[in-house]
Design an enzyme around this catalytic site. Structure first.
Site, PDB file in Angstrom:
ATOM      1  N   TYR A   2      36.495  90.756   4.700  1.00 15.87           N
ATOM      2  CA  TYR A   2      37.825  90.434   4.183  1.00 15.87           C
ATOM      3  C   TYR A   2      37.759  89.198   3.288  1.00 15.87           C
ATOM      4  CZ  TYR A   2      42.624  88.801   3.926  1.00 15.87           C
ATOM      5  OH  TYR A   2      43.835  88.342   3.459  1.00 15.87           O
ATOM      6  N   SER A  61      43.540  85.232  -1.371  1.00 12.38           N
ATOM      7  CA  SER A  61      43.737  84.505  -0.120  1.00 12.38           C
ATOM      8  C   SER A  61      43.101  83.134  -0.252  1.00 12.38           C
ATOM      9  CB  SER A  61      43.096  85.245   1.057  1.00 12.38           C
ATOM     10  OG  SER A  61      43.091  84.442   2.230  1.00 12.38           O
TER      11      SER A  61
END
Length: 251
Positions: free
Chosen positions: A152, A139
């Site tokens: 996360y 990400s």
């Protein structure tokens, strides 16, 4: 990475970026096996696309992964691409009285251990195959985090570092190691509201750009990263980290 003529196994393939990538590769003349937890979704996707193969799999289950790898080895011995895409995202509020480790443990189990287990299960099959590639979904938040998603973002930072080392180790095997680092995309990763959020990049636009970058070989250092995310990628190097962090995490 070639974008046609491969046999591809992709985890987290029943929704979001995983499904869109699976369909894009299928459209480009690849044999694609999609793996996911929801058999009903696998049935829907494969019914709409003859030749797309579904396999129920929970990457949190080492026994299921071993069984899946054995089946793929028997049925698809020419497998040459692994896309480790399965992942989960949860917000966490450490100031709340009821905060505990359950959400963080779920994220680590899938986003970190799931990728490591999947790679361990399928890497032996990839070694020696022509045009072998491992691509894992990280990400852009690996570079500058959103503070309300601490575990996360940290899981994706782990993958960024881990993939860098794996790429170096496999440089002479050879197996190409790619890191897919999406921006904020219209999927249901954080809930249904993300799917329609105008701030998020349309999913089809994102996957179209990814396929273009892969076809052109435009992924320096093995990072499949959109130009719009270069500022975050190099924020610390270029002296913008504090400003970008503040903009992403207003007080």
């Amino acid at each position: 990475m070639k974008i046609t003529g491969n046999t591809i196994f992709i985890t987290g393939g029943t929704s979001g970026i995983g499904r869109a990538l699976a369909e894009a590769f299928h459209d480009n003349g690849n044999r694609v096996i999609i793996a996911g937890r929801r058999q009903n979704m696998l049935d829907v996707i494969t019914a709409d696309r003859p030749g797309l193969i579904g396999m129920e799999l929970d990457v949190d289950d080492p026994t299921a992964l071993a069984a899946a790898a054995s089946k793929v080895r028997a049925d698809f011995p020419d497998l040459n691409v692994l896309i480790a895409n399965a992942g989960v995202s949860r917000p966490e509020n450490l100031t709340a009285g009821g905060w505990g480790l359950s959400e963080a443990e779920t994220i680590v189990e899938t986003n970190i251990l799931g990728v490591l287990r999947t790679t361990a299960a399928f890497l032996p099959m990839l070694k020696g195959q022509p045009n072998a590639t491992i691509m894992a979904t990280s990400s852009a938040l690996a570079f500058v985090p959103r503070a309300d998603f601490p575990t996360y973002c940290a899981s994706k930072a782990f993958l960024h570092s881990w993939l860098t080392s794996v790429r170096h180790q496999l440089r002479d095997v050879p197996v190409e190691v790619l890191e897919l680092s999406p921006p904020y995309v219209q999927t249901e990763l954080t809930g249904s509201q993300q799917m329609s959020d105008p701030r998020a990049m349309p999913l089809d636009d994102y996957v179209g750009e990814v396929m273009r970058l892969l076809e052109a070989g435009d992924h320096p250092r093995g990072e499949v990263l959109l130009e719009r995310d270069f500022a975050r990628r190099w924020a610390e190097r270029d002296g913008y980290y504090d400003a970008i962090f503040a903009a992403m995490n207003p007080a």
